[in-house]
Design an enzyme around this catalytic site. Sequence first.
Site, PDB file in Angstrom:
ATOM      1  N   THR A  75       0.814  -1.212   0.000  1.00  0.00           N
ATOM      2  CA  THR A  75       0.000   0.000   0.000  1.00  0.00           C
ATOM      3  C   THR A  75       0.847   1.261   0.000  1.00  0.00           C
ATOM      4  OG1 THR A  75      -1.835  -1.126   1.094  1.00  0.00           O
ATOM      5  CG2 THR A  75      -1.756   1.266   1.311  1.00  0.00           C
ATOM      6  N   THR A 100       0.922  -4.338   4.347  1.00  0.00           N
ATOM      7  CA  THR A 100       0.552  -4.590   5.738  1.00  0.00           C
ATOM      8  C   THR A 100      -0.194  -5.899   5.949  1.00  0.00           C
ATOM      9  OG1 THR A 100      -1.495  -3.310   5.527  1.00  0.00           O
ATOM     10  CG2 THR A 100       0.470  -2.128   6.280  1.00  0.00           C
TER      11      THR A 100
END
Length: 346
Positions: A30, A112
């Site tokens: 991300t 993540t």
Amino acid sequence: MLVTPSAAGGPGRGRQPALPRVALVSTGGTIASVGRDRLDLTGYAERAEMRAVGALLAELPELATVAEIVTVELPNVPSHALGLADALRVVRTARDLAADPAITGVVLTHGTNTLEETAFLLDLACPPGTPVVVTGAMRPATSLSADGPLNLVNAVRLATDPASRGRGVLVLLDDTVHAARDVSKTSANRLSAFRGGELGPLGFVEGDGAVVFHHGTEPWAARGAFDPGAVGTPPRVDIVLSYLGADGALVDAAVAAGAAGIVSAGTGAGYPTPAESAALDRAVAGGVLVCQATRVGSGRVTPRPAALADGMVTAGNLNPWKARLLLALALTRTRDAAAIQRLFDR
């Protein structure tokens, strides 16, 4: 793998002191993702578009005041698409960089979704010493109020701080410092998604850039104990989750698929159903090593001497997915349950 000195930092000119050198290992996620627009906070993953590390650093001239950055760019892959062999290659790269005396610290950017697992593998592979810091982001690089840029700056600050040495691998997101052994992602979307287990965070990187540790990290036999270049191909280890009325079908299926180890994510303090217990006993009798963990978010599965004698170990306070990684690496060395239990104990 691409290794380049970055224009984001340098040794300075004139009488300026040389800056510490930090190796930045980029794997995408991300923190590098590109959304449709600045309000795209969730749909960006479907675009599968990521910025190169050079583009990220070009937007962070502030890093030039913190460190000289040497970039190591690995293929950008969504973290949930990584296999164990992929993660071990990333770990080997970071471990080799940390062993370079010219490197003050190593920072790894990572998606993540499985960040805690790769950070845990790093902790198993990197001897305490040169700081290794893992960071990421909960919002894509193109979003309004993206968190990745400051996470990256703070990760470099943490990696260059002398107080970070010898603490094992660290995770930095949302100004907060966690131990890789204990950290878990506990929210799908919030900026404060990561928690440090029962002990909480190790410390914080404050608004002025100061690194503040509130407590230390406990010694642990497995920290830095494995060389990812020497483990070969780890054996198959599966996780079986317990739930109300679960039978032993998934345990039997794992054995049939060739699992050398099974992590049982039991209820409460580590209790599978009676039918699962019977299947786990069959697995142990067939030579499969079983690790008993718990499906709940915190707490410790205590050692059980009788089970240890039968070839079963307990996970302590490791969650099932971290227990799986440790068991897989441990099984490349030994099948002795007592020796493996010592690696889980802390």
